[in-house]
Write a protein that holds these residues in place. Sequence first.
Motif, PDB file in Angstrom:
ATOM      1  N   CYS A  60       0.818  -1.039   0.124  1.00 58.74           N
ATOM      2  CA  CYS A  60       0.066   0.014  -0.085  1.00 58.74           C
ATOM      3  C   CYS A  60       0.954   1.318  -0.094  1.00 58.74           C
ATOM      4  O   CYS A  60       1.887   1.549   0.720  1.00 58.74           O
ATOM      5  CB  CYS A  60      -0.893   0.047   1.226  1.00 58.74           C
ATOM      6  N   LEU A  61       0.635   2.102  -0.875  1.00 57.24           N
ATOM      7  CA  LEU A  61       1.534   3.353  -1.172  1.00 57.24           C
ATOM      8  C   LEU A  61       0.710   4.504  -0.685  1.00 57.24           C
ATOM      9  O   LEU A  61      -0.449   4.763  -1.303  1.00 57.24           O
ATOM     10  CB  LEU A  61       1.924   3.521  -2.594  1.00 57.24           C
ATOM     11  N   LYS A  62       1.220   5.372   0.187  1.00 61.83           N
ATOM     12  CA  LYS A  62       0.452   6.680   0.414  1.00 61.83           C
ATOM     13  C   LYS A  62       0.671   7.563  -0.818  1.00 61.83           C
ATOM     14  O   LYS A  62       1.548   7.761  -1.610  1.00 61.83           O
ATOM     15  CB  LYS A  62       1.165   7.451   1.427  1.00 61.83           C
ATOM     16  N   ASP A  63      -0.507   8.269  -1.136  1.00 64.77           N
ATOM     17  CA  ASP A  63      -0.617   9.450  -2.007  1.00 64.77           C
ATOM     18  C   ASP A  63      -0.635  10.824  -1.687  1.00 64.77           C
ATOM     19  O   ASP A  63      -1.435  11.176  -1.032  1.00 64.77           O
ATOM     20  CB  ASP A  63      -1.907   8.992  -2.766  1.00 64.77           C
ATOM     21  N   ASP A  64       0.587  11.179  -1.594  1.00 56.74           N
ATOM     22  CA  ASP A  64       0.802  12.726  -0.793  1.00 56.74           C
ATOM     23  C   ASP A  64      -0.085  13.719  -1.585  1.00 56.74           C
ATOM     24  O   ASP A  64      -0.510  14.622  -0.951  1.00 56.74           O
ATOM     25  CB  ASP A  64       2.119  13.034  -0.767  1.00 56.74           C
ATOM     26  N   LYS A  65      -0.337  13.507  -2.687  1.00 56.72           N
ATOM     27  CA  LYS A  65      -0.937  14.486  -3.580  1.00 56.72           C
ATOM     28  C   LYS A  65      -2.655  14.496  -3.226  1.00 56.72           C
ATOM     29  O   LYS A  65      -3.172  15.519  -3.418  1.00 56.72           O
ATOM     30  CB  LYS A  65      -0.610  14.151  -5.169  1.00 56.72           C
TER      31      LYS A  65
END
Length: 67
Positions: A60-65
Motif C-alpha cells: 500500500c502506497l501513500k498518495d501525498d497528492k
Amino acid sequence: MAAHLVIIACLVAEPHTCSEIPLPDVSFEDVLVCNGQARAKSEEWQGQHKDEYLVIATKCLKDDKAG
C-alpha cells in the motif's frame, strides 16, 4: 493521506517476469485500512487474472497528492 493498492504479480507463462501492478481504482483513506483489506482485494484481482498472473505480494502506497 489516501493509500493505493499495488499488486506484485508474476506471469504464469515463461519467462515468469514479475512486476508491480497498480490498481488505480482501489483507494483507501489510509495505509492501515489498505493493509487490512489488501489480501481480499488481491484475491479478487487474482480471480479475474488467474490465467495470466500469479499474485505474490501486495503493498500500500501513500498518495501525498491526494492529501
